[in-house]
Write an enzyme that holds these catalytic residues in place. Structure first.
Site, mmCIF file in Angstrom:
data_model
loop_
_atom_site.group_PDB
_atom_site.id
_atom_site.type_symbol
_atom_site.label_atom_id
_atom_site.label_comp_id
_atom_site.label_asym_id
_atom_site.label_seq_id
_atom_site.Cartn_x
_atom_site.Cartn_y
_atom_site.Cartn_z
ATOM 1 N N ASP A 20 30.161 -28.298 -99.689
ATOM 2 C CA ASP A 20 30.162 -29.015 -100.961
ATOM 3 C C ASP A 20 29.445 -28.176 -102.018
ATOM 4 O OD1 ASP A 20 31.282 -31.116 -99.570
ATOM 5 O OD2 ASP A 20 29.355 -32.128 -99.267
HETATM 6 N N1 URA Z 1 28.977 -31.813 -94.438
HETATM 7 C C1 URA Z 1 28.796 -32.262 -95.698
HETATM 8 O O1 URA Z 1 28.623 -33.456 -95.926
HETATM 9 N N2 URA Z 1 28.820 -31.358 -96.681
HETATM 10 C C2 URA Z 1 28.973 -30.053 -96.497
HETATM 11 O O2 URA Z 1 28.955 -29.281 -97.444
HETATM 12 C C3 URA Z 1 29.143 -29.589 -95.171
HETATM 13 C C4 URA Z 1 29.149 -30.496 -94.160
#
Ligand code: URA
Length: 236
Positions: free
Chosen positions: A104
């Site tokens: 993310d």
């Molecule tokens: N899980 C998440 O919630 N976000 C990420 O960026 C990676 C794994």
């Protein structure tokens, strides 16, 4: 055997048109002979190629570890945000690079960047069980019951079932948990904690398979993996 200009351009340092100009200027050699045309065929793995007096150390693919900062998106291009590919320095850049798996925008840490689609597919497939390890700073600590739910496979709020995962508290003040997952569902770690009534305040990926993020890499920096490190990814 492949066209010599294509082989040289595939290594990223020179574009196809730059290679053509270099050949025209007599600055490219193949096995010691000056090359007169880019359509000469060569064996990239065996032949000796020089450009501008420098030997080409041919690599079919490249594997790069990036320590991703917040605010950078795991995409190849984006009209509004800096992408992980924008952080690759010219010395490592080549056409076809992409992030093998997404973090993310607000997640930091280990992103693997490569131009090897088959390898990316292999490490991302849940079938292959490559473990991704995260450090999650939480709103509050975990109970024994929460930990048990992780090991049994958490059901997300929308009913999606996750594979079993491992979790342990690393510190209590602030509450930081280490989570190991074998798959990569959308926002998976955040949604797993949300399903337990908790909240991820900050998330960092610290390991892929058996390979730790190099803590000497500052956020935004990347470097090429060694062969040993590359192999460690598939070695949980
Ligand atoms: N899980 C998440 O919630 N976000 C990420 O960026 C990676 C794994």
């Amino acid at each position: 055997m492949e066209r010599l200009d294509k082989i040289i351009a595939s290594q990223g340092k020179y574009s196809r048109s730059e290679v053509k100009k270099l050949i025209k200027a007599g600055l490219v050699t193949l096995n010691g002979e000056k090359v007169k045309s880019g359509d000469v065929k060569a064996d990239a793995e065996r032949d000796t190629i020089t450009v501008n007096g420098e030997g080409i150390c041919y690599k079919k693919h490249i594997y790069i570890m990036l320590n991703k900062p917040q605010g950078v998106v795991s995409a190849t291009d984006d009209p509004f945000h800096k992408t992980v590919i924008d952080l690759v320095p010219p010395s490592l850049f080549r056409q076809g690079l992409f992030p093998a798996g997404r973090l993310d925008g607000d997640t930091t840490g280990f992103v693997l960047i490569t131009d090897d689609g088959d390898f990316a597919h292999r490490i991302l497939s849940p079938k292959n069980h490559i473990i991704k390890t995260y450090h999650a700073t939480l709103e509050h600590s975990l109970t024994q019951e929460d930990i048990k739910k992780f090991t049994e496979g958490i059901e997300l709020k929308d009913g999606t079932l996750c594979l079993e995962a491992q979790v342990k508290m690393l510190t209590e003040e602030p509450p930081v948990a280490e989570v190991k997952i074998h798959e990569g569902k959308y926002h998976q770690v955040k949604r797993m904690f949300a399903a337990l009534g908790n909240r991820v305040v900050a998330l960092r990926r610290v390991k892929m398979g058996g390979l730790d993020l190099d803590e000497n890499l500052r956020e935004g920096e990347c470097r090429e993996l060694t062969v040993k490190e590359f192999e460690a990814i598939c070695d949980n």
